[in-house]
Design an enzyme around this catalytic site. Structure first.
Site, PDB file in Angstrom:
ATOM      1  N   LYS A 122     -15.571  42.705 -12.164  1.00 36.77           N
ATOM      2  CA  LYS A 122     -16.437  42.989 -10.871  1.00 36.77           C
ATOM      3  C   LYS A 122     -17.668  43.500 -11.414  1.00 36.77           C
ATOM      4  CE  LYS A 122     -15.433  42.686  -6.458  1.00 36.77           C
ATOM      5  NZ  LYS A 122     -14.507  41.830  -5.653  1.00 36.77           N
ATOM      6  N   GLY A 159     -13.005  45.962  10.872  1.00 38.32           N
ATOM      7  CA  GLY A 159     -14.152  45.304  10.284  1.00 38.32           C
ATOM      8  C   GLY A 159     -14.268  43.964  10.783  1.00 38.32           C
ATOM      9  N   GLY A 203     -16.629  41.479   9.904  1.00 35.40           N
ATOM     10  CA  GLY A 203     -17.625  40.769   9.320  1.00 35.40           C
ATOM     11  C   GLY A 203     -17.172  39.495   8.748  1.00 35.40           C
ATOM     12  N   ASN A 204     -17.438  38.939   7.678  1.00 38.66           N
ATOM     13  CA  ASN A 204     -17.176  37.518   7.362  1.00 38.66           C
ATOM     14  C   ASN A 204     -15.706  37.101   7.372  1.00 38.66           C
ATOM     15  OD1 ASN A 204     -19.796  36.728   7.051  1.00 38.66           O
ATOM     16  ND2 ASN A 204     -19.677  37.553   4.764  1.00 38.66           N
ATOM     17  N   VAL A 205     -14.800  37.904   6.875  1.00 37.40           N
ATOM     18  CA  VAL A 205     -13.542  37.596   6.830  1.00 37.40           C
ATOM     19  C   VAL A 205     -12.848  38.187   8.288  1.00 37.40           C
ATOM     20  CG1 VAL A 205     -11.188  37.838   5.717  1.00 37.40           C
ATOM     21  CG2 VAL A 205     -13.300  37.688   4.208  1.00 37.40           C
TER      22      VAL A 205
HETATM   23  P1  NAD Z   1     -18.431  41.631   5.210  1.00 40.11           P
HETATM   24  O1  NAD Z   1     -19.595  42.622   4.481  1.00 40.11           O
HETATM   25  O2  NAD Z   1     -18.943  40.379   5.662  1.00 40.11           O
HETATM   26  O3  NAD Z   1     -17.788  42.578   6.492  1.00 40.11           O
HETATM   27  C1  NAD Z   1     -17.443  43.905   6.319  1.00 40.11           C
HETATM   28  C2  NAD Z   1     -17.503  44.433   7.675  1.00 40.11           C
HETATM   29  O4  NAD Z   1     -16.803  45.680   7.807  1.00 40.11           O
HETATM   30  C3  NAD Z   1     -18.873  44.433   8.189  1.00 40.11           C
HETATM   31  O5  NAD Z   1     -19.119  43.849   9.558  1.00 40.11           O
HETATM   32  C4  NAD Z   1     -19.227  46.200   8.474  1.00 40.11           C
HETATM   33  O6  NAD Z   1     -20.179  46.477   9.435  1.00 40.11           O
HETATM   34  C5  NAD Z   1     -17.757  46.393   8.475  1.00 40.11           C
HETATM   35  N1  NAD Z   1     -17.453  47.795   8.348  1.00 40.11           N
HETATM   36  C6  NAD Z   1     -18.026  48.796   7.381  1.00 40.11           C
HETATM   37  N2  NAD Z   1     -17.494  50.048   7.569  1.00 40.11           N
HETATM   38  C7  NAD Z   1     -16.437  50.178   8.447  1.00 40.11           C
HETATM   39  C8  NAD Z   1     -15.569  50.996   9.004  1.00 40.11           C
HETATM   40  N3  NAD Z   1     -15.694  52.174   8.716  1.00 40.11           N
HETATM   41  N4  NAD Z   1     -14.836  50.477  10.161  1.00 40.11           N
HETATM   42  C9  NAD Z   1     -14.922  49.117  10.634  1.00 40.11           C
HETATM   43  N5  NAD Z   1     -15.795  48.277   9.917  1.00 40.11           N
HETATM   44  C10 NAD Z   1     -16.539  48.673   8.965  1.00 40.11           C
HETATM   45  O7  NAD Z   1     -17.465  41.594   3.959  1.00 40.11           O
HETATM   46  P2  NAD Z   1     -16.415  40.559   3.899  1.00 40.11           P
HETATM   47  O8  NAD Z   1     -16.775  39.501   3.364  1.00 40.11           O
HETATM   48  O9  NAD Z   1     -15.822  40.094   5.446  1.00 40.11           O
HETATM   49  O10 NAD Z   1     -15.202  41.287   3.273  1.00 40.11           O
HETATM   50  C11 NAD Z   1     -14.384  42.440   3.883  1.00 40.11           C
HETATM   51  C12 NAD Z   1     -13.419  42.902   2.913  1.00 40.11           C
HETATM   52  O11 NAD Z   1     -12.491  41.910   2.395  1.00 40.11           O
HETATM   53  C13 NAD Z   1     -14.044  43.574   1.921  1.00 40.11           C
HETATM   54  O12 NAD Z   1     -13.399  44.969   1.361  1.00 40.11           O
HETATM   55  C14 NAD Z   1     -14.042  42.486   0.611  1.00 40.11           C
HETATM   56  O13 NAD Z   1     -14.075  43.115  -0.652  1.00 40.11           O
HETATM   57  C15 NAD Z   1     -12.646  41.994   1.052  1.00 40.11           C
HETATM   58  N6  NAD Z   1     -12.564  40.504   0.542  1.00 40.11           N
HETATM   59  C16 NAD Z   1     -13.569  39.412   0.827  1.00 40.11           C
HETATM   60  C17 NAD Z   1     -13.356  38.396   0.290  1.00 40.11           C
HETATM   61  C18 NAD Z   1     -13.976  37.154   0.798  1.00 40.11           C
HETATM   62  O14 NAD Z   1     -14.083  35.916   0.693  1.00 40.11           O
HETATM   63  N7  NAD Z   1     -15.324  37.484   1.400  1.00 40.11           N
HETATM   64  C19 NAD Z   1     -12.068  38.004  -0.372  1.00 40.11           C
HETATM   65  C20 NAD Z   1     -11.217  39.167  -0.822  1.00 40.11           C
HETATM   66  C21 NAD Z   1     -11.532  40.355  -0.304  1.00 40.11           C
END
Ligand code: NAD
Length: 350
Positions: A79, A179, A181-183
């Protein structure tokens, strides 16, 4: 039950990144290359100090070793963690400098998106190294934003886990998503389509309010989401959502989400077991993203990705059945299964 000791082991290699001109400040941690090059995304985040960034990099790199092994990928775990500069900065220059550091490792580390990084950042990196994925896909090939694949794997995992725990469809259940966000947002759309009731929290108003309007989700404060009256809790923000305190206050009977490193400490898994909360280990459910990224790096097509992501939910079913039979935490059982894959690779290589 006896808590298992922390499973942190020293990384194979840890590279400090610093380029004052480009405002690059971070770390690449390579935890294992037993199965292949260390693969794992690049996180771009405001860390208060380097110790915090290092801690995150080590935990995330280790998690990638377990995730890649259990997903059957020919990659080890690694990472990158970059500290987001305060104030204005030249984003393209920063990511090009990071790309040069990746290139200097000669393929030992393969990078991609993580929290805080975008496809555009990966394109900058691709200008200086080929050891990057998460780029716009070529026709019929794997590639692009991995988040939809991650959401698909988490959703399917949640569906089989809900069958295991409640013997009910998701349409009859309430899911609290931390949360959006994207996922998290993609997961919410899939859950709404399946008829689940949604409760959501995100500190970013634009992200959560859109889902409130489109999907009719109930919005709660970020401080309350882990303890709301829901059947399932889905951590999809940053790591560490599962603490002794949050588990003690939790009403949900199932935890299944996308966030990496959901357990604030390994023995929180034991507490969940004691409280009768079933935990789908984060790295088992959320492997869809790295499956997409690795297929892109290997030049495979989308069918490969769909097949491997489709194998996640049956793996979760096997894992939960075995954990229930042995009266152990699914976290421990998954760790053992992954460690076995890594150890066997070592033996084959010897
Ligand atoms: P992202 O940055 O798009 O979304 C994260 C969201 O969490 C944001 O909208 C942010 O405002 C919100 N957030 C931050 N602190 C918070 C809190 N205390 N309470 C509620 N919401 C909060 O990230 P993502 O790509 O959606 O990834 C989300 C998680 O999944 C991360 O931990 C990432 O490591 C993990 N992940 C993502 C992927 C991927 O394909 N994107 C793959 C495996 C794991």
């Amino acid at each position: 039950m006896v808590a298992r000791p922390a499973r942190l082991t020293p990384p194979l290699e840890c590279v400090r990144l610093f380029d004052a001109d480009a405002q690059l400040d971070g770390i690449i941690a390579i935890h294992s290359t037993a199965l292949g090059p260390g693969a794992g995304g690049c996180r771009f985040w405001s860390y208060p100090d380097m110790d915090d960034a290092l801690d995150d990099a080590l935990r995330l790199a280790e998690g990638m070793s377990y995730k890649n092994a259990l997903a059957g990928l020919p990659f080890g775990g690694a990472k990158a963690v970059l500290r987001r500069p305060e104030g204005d900065f030249d984003r393209a220059a920063l990511f090009r400098a990071f790309g040069r550091a990746v290139e200097a490792l000669g393929g030992l580390y393969v990078t991609a998106e993580d929290v805080g990084t975008t496809v555009a950042d990966m394109q900058e990196i691709a200008g200086v190294t080929r050891h990057v994925a998460g780029l716009p896909p070529a026709e019929g090939r794997a590639g692009g934003d991995p988040s939809p694949w991650t959401a698909r794997g988490v959703f399917e995992s949640m569906r089989v886990a809900a069958g295991h725990v409640f013997d009910r469809d998701l349409g009859a259940l309430t899911v609290a998503v931390q949360g959006t966000g994207n996922v998290g947002a993609d997961l919410c759309r899939r859950l709404a389509e399946a008829g689940a009731q949604l409760i959501i929290a995100d500190p970013n108003p634009a992200r959560r309010d859109r889902l409130q309007h489109i999907l009719g989700a109930r919005v709660v404060d970020v401080a309350d989401i882990a303890a709301v009256d829901a059947d399932i809790f889905a951590p999809c923000a940053l790591g560490g959502a599962l603490t002794d305190a949050s588990v003690d206050a939790m009403k949900a009977r199932l935890v299944c989400g996308a966030a990496n490193n959901q357990l604030a400490a390994p023995d929180v898994a034991a507490r969940m077991l004691e409280r009768g909360i079933t935990y789908v280990p984060d790295y088992v459910a959320n492997a869809g993203g790295i499956i997409s990224v690795s297929a892109e790096y290997l030049g495979e097509d989308e069918e490969h990705v769909a097949a491997r992501v489709g194998a996640i939910a049956p793996r979760v079913a096997t894992l939960l059945e075995r954990a229930a039979r042995e009266k152990r935490s699914p976290a421990l059982v998954a760790d053992e299964m992954a460690e076995e894959v890594i150890a066997n690779a070592g033996r084959e290589a010897a």
